[in-house]
Motif scaffolding. Sequence first.
Motif, PDB file in Angstrom:
ATOM      1  N   ALA A  73       0.828  -1.211   0.000  1.00 29.91           N
ATOM      2  CA  ALA A  73       0.000   0.000   0.000  1.00 29.91           C
ATOM      3  C   ALA A  73       0.861   1.259   0.000  1.00 29.91           C
ATOM      4  O   ALA A  73       0.552   2.228  -0.701  1.00 29.91           O
ATOM      5  CB  ALA A  73      -0.943  -0.006   1.199  1.00 29.91           C
ATOM      6  N   VAL A  74       1.948   1.239   0.767  1.00 26.24           N
ATOM      7  CA  VAL A  74       2.839   2.411   0.802  1.00 26.24           C
ATOM      8  C   VAL A  74       3.376   2.706  -0.594  1.00 26.24           C
ATOM      9  O   VAL A  74       3.391   3.859  -1.027  1.00 26.24           O
ATOM     10  CB  VAL A  74       3.999   2.210   1.812  1.00 26.24           C
ATOM     11  CG1 VAL A  74       5.111   3.222   1.586  1.00 26.24           C
ATOM     12  CG2 VAL A  74       3.479   2.303   3.231  1.00 26.24           C
ATOM     13  N   PHE A  75       3.770   1.679  -1.309  1.00 24.79           N
ATOM     14  CA  PHE A  75       4.337   1.920  -2.629  1.00 24.79           C
ATOM     15  C   PHE A  75       3.270   2.300  -3.652  1.00 24.79           C
ATOM     16  O   PHE A  75       3.574   2.929  -4.653  1.00 24.79           O
ATOM     17  CB  PHE A  75       5.207   0.746  -3.066  1.00 24.79           C
ATOM     18  CG  PHE A  75       6.499   0.740  -2.300  1.00 24.79           C
ATOM     19  CD1 PHE A  75       7.519   1.624  -2.626  1.00 24.79           C
ATOM     20  CD2 PHE A  75       6.674  -0.089  -1.203  1.00 24.79           C
ATOM     21  CE1 PHE A  75       8.696   1.664  -1.892  1.00 24.79           C
ATOM     22  CE2 PHE A  75       7.846  -0.053  -0.461  1.00 24.79           C
ATOM     23  CZ  PHE A  75       8.861   0.819  -0.810  1.00 24.79           C
ATOM     24  N   LYS A  76       2.017   1.988  -3.383  1.00 30.49           N
ATOM     25  CA  LYS A  76       0.917   2.448  -4.252  1.00 30.49           C
ATOM     26  C   LYS A  76       0.621   3.928  -4.044  1.00 30.49           C
ATOM     27  O   LYS A  76       0.185   4.602  -4.966  1.00 30.49           O
ATOM     28  CB  LYS A  76      -0.350   1.633  -3.977  1.00 30.49           C
ATOM     29  CG  LYS A  76      -0.303   0.234  -4.487  1.00 30.49           C
ATOM     30  CD  LYS A  76      -1.321   0.098  -5.554  1.00 30.49           C
ATOM     31  CE  LYS A  76      -1.370  -1.341  -6.006  1.00 30.49           C
ATOM     32  NZ  LYS A  76      -1.518  -1.433  -7.427  1.00 30.49           N
ATOM     33  N   VAL A  77       0.810   4.409  -2.822  1.00 33.20           N
ATOM     34  CA  VAL A  77       0.440   5.793  -2.497  1.00 33.20           C
ATOM     35  C   VAL A  77       1.666   6.680  -2.261  1.00 33.20           C
ATOM     36  O   VAL A  77       1.542   7.783  -1.751  1.00 33.20           O
ATOM     37  CB  VAL A  77      -0.511   5.853  -1.280  1.00 33.20           C
ATOM     38  CG1 VAL A  77      -1.729   4.985  -1.510  1.00 33.20           C
ATOM     39  CG2 VAL A  77       0.183   5.466   0.009  1.00 33.20           C
ATOM     40  N   ILE A  78       2.823   6.226  -2.665  1.00 31.31           N
ATOM     41  CA  ILE A  78       4.089   6.888  -2.345  1.00 31.31           C
ATOM     42  C   ILE A  78       4.134   8.350  -2.798  1.00 31.31           C
ATOM     43  O   ILE A  78       4.756   9.186  -2.146  1.00 31.31           O
ATOM     44  CB  ILE A  78       5.273   6.081  -2.922  1.00 31.31           C
ATOM     45  CG1 ILE A  78       6.552   6.471  -2.220  1.00 31.31           C
ATOM     46  CG2 ILE A  78       5.358   6.231  -4.416  1.00 31.31           C
ATOM     47  CD1 ILE A  78       7.673   5.488  -2.447  1.00 31.31           C
ATOM     48  N   SER A  79       3.454   8.657  -3.872  1.00 33.53           N
ATOM     49  CA  SER A  79       3.494  10.036  -4.379  1.00 33.53           C
ATOM     50  C   SER A  79       2.813  11.027  -3.429  1.00 33.53           C
ATOM     51  O   SER A  79       3.005  12.232  -3.564  1.00 33.53           O
ATOM     52  CB  SER A  79       2.838  10.117  -5.758  1.00 33.53           C
ATOM     53  OG  SER A  79       1.469   9.779  -5.676  1.00 33.53           O
ATOM     54  N   HIS A  80       2.050  10.527  -2.475  1.00 37.02           N
ATOM     55  CA  HIS A  80       1.363  11.393  -1.518  1.00 37.02           C
ATOM     56  C   HIS A  80       2.106  11.523  -0.183  1.00 37.02           C
ATOM     57  O   HIS A  80       1.641  12.217   0.711  1.00 37.02           O
ATOM     58  CB  HIS A  80      -0.050  10.866  -1.254  1.00 37.02           C
ATOM     59  CG  HIS A  80      -0.879  10.817  -2.494  1.00 37.02           C
ATOM     60  ND1 HIS A  80      -1.417  11.938  -3.077  1.00 37.02           N
ATOM     61  CD2 HIS A  80      -1.226   9.776  -3.285  1.00 37.02           C
ATOM     62  CE1 HIS A  80      -2.079  11.590  -4.165  1.00 37.02           C
ATOM     63  NE2 HIS A  80      -1.975  10.290  -4.312  1.00 37.02           N
ATOM     64  N   ILE A  81       3.241  10.864  -0.070  1.00 36.14           N
ATOM     65  CA  ILE A  81       4.009  10.910   1.174  1.00 36.14           C
ATOM     66  C   ILE A  81       5.015  12.050   1.081  1.00 36.14           C
ATOM     67  O   ILE A  81       6.015  11.956   0.374  1.00 36.14           O
ATOM     68  CB  ILE A  81       4.717   9.568   1.453  1.00 36.14           C
ATOM     69  CG1 ILE A  81       3.688   8.450   1.583  1.00 36.14           C
ATOM     70  CG2 ILE A  81       5.574   9.668   2.709  1.00 36.14           C
ATOM     71  CD1 ILE A  81       4.277   7.057   1.673  1.00 36.14           C
ATOM     72  N   ASP A  82       4.724  13.120   1.799  1.00 37.27           N
ATOM     73  CA  ASP A  82       5.616  14.277   1.782  1.00 37.27           C
ATOM     74  C   ASP A  82       6.370  14.368   3.118  1.00 37.27           C
ATOM     75  O   ASP A  82       6.199  13.527   4.010  1.00 37.27           O
ATOM     76  CB  ASP A  82       4.849  15.561   1.485  1.00 37.27           C
ATOM     77  CG  ASP A  82       3.736  15.848   2.483  1.00 37.27           C
ATOM     78  OD1 ASP A  82       3.770  15.323   3.620  1.00 37.27           O
ATOM     79  OD2 ASP A  82       2.817  16.610   2.124  1.00 37.27           O
TER      80      ASP A  82
END
Length: 143
Positions: free
Chosen positions: A105-114
């Motif tokens: 899941a982290v790698f699916k949403v990685i673009s939102h992790i600032d």
Amino acid sequence: MTKKENEFEDKLKNFDPESRMQGTENHYSDEKFWGKMMKYGKRAGKTTVYYSLLLFYVAKSPKVPKSTKMIIVGALSYLIFPLDLIPDFIPVVGLVDDAGVIAGAVFKVISHIDDDIKNKAKTKMNTLLGVKFDAEEVDKRLV
């Protein structure tokens, strides 16, 4: 397009993930999430806990689209659901499936992790596990 394809497209256009997530508190709630973190946090390992916290804080961000939040709710629901593929109470391997789901899941949403989300997760790690957490190595994997 066929009639079925058109109907499916219409359903997708009118799909409201927020309303679909309502009533899922049987599967996910912040209280259940924090309970799981407190109970299994040290056994799950620092990376899994950190990734879980990243997901938690990404889901709380108003900038994140609903579709991304659905991915996160699904992963965190699996984390806290008492009946897993491999039950959590089994030593060594009990949390492996949870870790895999969380990492995916982290790698699916990685673009939102600032950086703000990373800082919130790091701060919570320090209070949750009672140790100074250095996320430098883990953060390198997120780039």
